[in-house]
Enzyme design. Structure first.
Site, PDB file in Angstrom:
ATOM      1  N   ARG A  34      -5.793  -8.422  -8.780  1.00 25.93           N
ATOM      2  CA  ARG A  34      -6.896  -9.091  -9.098  1.00 25.93           C
ATOM      3  C   ARG A  34      -7.414  -8.704 -10.564  1.00 25.93           C
ATOM      4  O   ARG A  34      -7.508  -7.541 -10.543  1.00 25.93           O
ATOM      5  CB  ARG A  34      -7.892  -9.517  -8.046  1.00 25.93           C
ATOM      6  CG  ARG A  34      -7.271 -10.440  -6.851  1.00 25.93           C
ATOM      7  CD  ARG A  34      -7.365 -11.690  -7.040  1.00 25.93           C
ATOM      8  NE  ARG A  34      -6.646 -12.535  -6.173  1.00 25.93           N
ATOM      9  CZ  ARG A  34      -6.556 -13.777  -6.105  1.00 25.93           C
ATOM     10  NH1 ARG A  34      -7.292 -14.491  -6.970  1.00 25.93           N
ATOM     11  NH2 ARG A  34      -6.184 -14.512  -4.938  1.00 25.93           N
ATOM     12  N   ASP A  64      -4.254  -4.436 -17.230  1.00 28.12           N
ATOM     13  CA  ASP A  64      -3.147  -3.416 -17.197  1.00 28.12           C
ATOM     14  C   ASP A  64      -3.626  -2.982 -18.907  1.00 28.12           C
ATOM     15  O   ASP A  64      -2.514  -2.291 -19.337  1.00 28.12           O
ATOM     16  CB  ASP A  64      -1.634  -3.712 -17.540  1.00 28.12           C
ATOM     17  CG  ASP A  64      -1.336  -4.298 -15.927  1.00 28.12           C
ATOM     18  OD1 ASP A  64      -1.912  -4.065 -15.125  1.00 28.12           O
ATOM     19  OD2 ASP A  64      -0.607  -5.419 -15.898  1.00 28.12           O
ATOM     20  N   HIS A 111       0.304   1.264 -13.027  1.00 29.14           N
ATOM     21  CA  HIS A 111       1.070   0.178 -13.025  1.00 29.14           C
ATOM     22  C   HIS A 111       2.607   0.484 -13.358  1.00 29.14           C
ATOM     23  O   HIS A 111       2.942   1.364 -14.025  1.00 29.14           O
ATOM     24  CB  HIS A 111       0.717  -0.539 -14.615  1.00 29.14           C
ATOM     25  CG  HIS A 111       1.069  -1.775 -15.236  1.00 29.14           C
ATOM     26  ND1 HIS A 111       1.250  -2.817 -14.522  1.00 29.14           N
ATOM     27  CD2 HIS A 111       2.279  -1.959 -16.038  1.00 29.14           C
ATOM     28  CE1 HIS A 111       1.812  -3.833 -14.964  1.00 29.14           C
ATOM     29  NE2 HIS A 111       2.560  -3.220 -16.246  1.00 29.14           N
ATOM     30  N   ALA A 150       8.551   7.498  -8.746  1.00 28.17           N
ATOM     31  CA  ALA A 150       7.582   8.312  -9.550  1.00 28.17           C
ATOM     32  C   ALA A 150       6.080   8.014  -9.450  1.00 28.17           C
ATOM     33  O   ALA A 150       5.393   8.707  -9.816  1.00 28.17           O
ATOM     34  CB  ALA A 150       8.293   7.792 -11.029  1.00 28.17           C
ATOM     35  N   GLU A 151       6.074   6.614  -9.116  1.00 27.53           N
ATOM     36  CA  GLU A 151       4.560   6.339  -9.209  1.00 27.53           C
ATOM     37  C   GLU A 151       3.902   7.297  -8.079  1.00 27.53           C
ATOM     38  O   GLU A 151       2.756   7.891  -7.986  1.00 27.53           O
ATOM     39  CB  GLU A 151       4.419   4.727  -8.473  1.00 27.53           C
ATOM     40  CG  GLU A 151       4.768   3.899  -9.626  1.00 27.53           C
ATOM     41  CD  GLU A 151       4.730   2.405  -9.052  1.00 27.53           C
ATOM     42  OE1 GLU A 151       3.476   2.293  -8.790  1.00 27.53           O
ATOM     43  OE2 GLU A 151       5.356   1.713  -9.423  1.00 27.53           O
ATOM     44  N   GLY A 157       0.786  -1.301   0.093  1.00 28.32           N
ATOM     45  CA  GLY A 157      -0.013  -0.025  -0.129  1.00 28.32           C
ATOM     46  C   GLY A 157       0.778   1.247  -0.165  1.00 28.32           C
ATOM     47  O   GLY A 157       0.293   2.332   0.708  1.00 28.32           O
TER      48      GLY A 157
HETATM   49  C1  GAR Z   1       3.041  -0.800  -7.415  1.00 33.39           C
HETATM   50  O1  GAR Z   1       4.340  -0.759  -8.080  1.00 33.39           O
HETATM   51  C2  GAR Z   1       2.009  -0.771  -8.724  1.00 33.39           C
HETATM   52  O2  GAR Z   1       2.303  -0.169  -9.795  1.00 33.39           O
HETATM   53  C3  GAR Z   1       1.782  -2.067  -9.143  1.00 33.39           C
HETATM   54  O3  GAR Z   1       2.042  -2.911  -7.754  1.00 33.39           O
HETATM   55  C4  GAR Z   1       2.970  -2.160  -6.956  1.00 33.39           C
HETATM   56  C5  GAR Z   1       1.876  -2.243  -5.707  1.00 33.39           C
HETATM   57  O4  GAR Z   1       3.060  -1.572  -4.624  1.00 33.39           O
HETATM   58  N1  GAR Z   1       0.687  -2.527  -9.518  1.00 33.39           N
HETATM   59  C6  GAR Z   1       0.659  -3.466 -10.664  1.00 33.39           C
HETATM   60  O5  GAR Z   1       1.789  -4.161 -11.011  1.00 33.39           O
HETATM   61  C7  GAR Z   1      -0.832  -3.618 -11.317  1.00 33.39           C
HETATM   62  N2  GAR Z   1      -0.549  -4.478 -12.579  1.00 33.39           N
HETATM   63  P1  GAR Z   1       2.084  -0.633  -3.463  1.00 33.39           P
HETATM   64  O6  GAR Z   1       1.148  -1.693  -2.703  1.00 33.39           O
HETATM   65  O7  GAR Z   1       3.335  -0.352  -2.470  1.00 33.39           O
HETATM   66  O8  GAR Z   1       1.409   0.579  -3.965  1.00 33.39           O
END
Ligand code: GAR
Length: 226
Positions: free
Chosen positions: A99, A153, A117, A181-182, A22
């Protein structure tokens, strides 16, 4: 600008769906703690009862729920739908929600549901994106926020943030750079979506009233000015 009422800006009631640690969820919660932010995080739902993100959300005073996929995908999705209705949710953010949602669910929420993503889509949909980026020898990697469609995705791309791939990178070092960056990109995009600055036209995103550029150092965010 978010629409305003007599009592201040309208904050769209937003749920975050998670499966794990999270960190993107935490970035969204932190951004939405600012009163003018046009979304309020009203609910966090996890597909896993032991997701670390649940504790983080609880500590931030956010309502949490579990839709345990161990009980079956249909039952879990019905649970998500029930919790979204109960909390009057208007927008959904997938943040590490691992999921696939049913076409029916996506049909109901698609233009009000966004996903982050860790790649520059359409490259590297799916898992192990940093490993695959290194194997492919790409020189730019990054993350994408998009509206959600039924395929994994997939969906109209709202914005992307790019980071360099450096000599000697491992999936872990590259992944950490992308994750930073996310955390910059996702709150910016949620603010745009909540303020209704984006329309989907022929499955492409069209922006209105984009603010002037002002991105963090070291991260190329496109389109500029989000
Ligand atoms: C993140 O890097 C997100 O972009 C990826 O899972 C990670 C979750 O991290 N999502 C995917 O791969 C979706 N296809 P977080 O729980 O620390 O946010």
């Amino acid at each position: 600008m978010a629409k305003t009422s007599g009592s201040g800006p309208i904050r769209r009631r937003t749920a975050i769906l998670i499966s794990g640690r999270g960190s993107n969820m935490a970035a969204l919660i932190a951004a939405a703690a600012d009163p003018p932010f046009p979304a309020e995080i009203a609910l966090v739902v996890s597909s896993r009862p032991k997701a670390a993100g649940l504790d983080k959300a609880g500590a931030a005073g956010i309502e949490t729920a579990v839709a345990d996929y161990a009980a079956g995908a249909m039952a879990a999705e019905a649970e998500i739908e029930a919790r979204l209705a109960e909390h009057g949710i208007d927008l959904v953010c997938l943040a590490g929600f691992m999921r696939l949602l049913s076409p029916e669910f996506v049909q109901r929420w698609g233009d009000r549901m966004i996903n982050i993503h860790p790649s520059l889509l359409p490259a590297f949909a799916g898992l192990n994106t940093h490993h695959r980026a290194l194997d492919a020898g790409v020189k730019l990697h990054g993350c994408t926020v998009h509206f959600v469609r039924a395929a994994m995705d997939n969906g109209p791309i709202i914005a992307q943030a790019a980071v360099p791939v450096l000599d000697g990178d491992t999936p872990a070092t590259l992944g950490a750079r992308v994750l930073s960056a996310e955390h910059i990109l996702y709150p910016k995009v949620l603010a745009l979506v909540a303020a209704e600055r984006i329309r989907v036209v022929n499955e492409l995103c069209v922006f209105s009233n984009r603010p002037p550029p002002g991105d963090g150092p070291g991260v190329l965010v496109s389109p500029p000015g989000i």
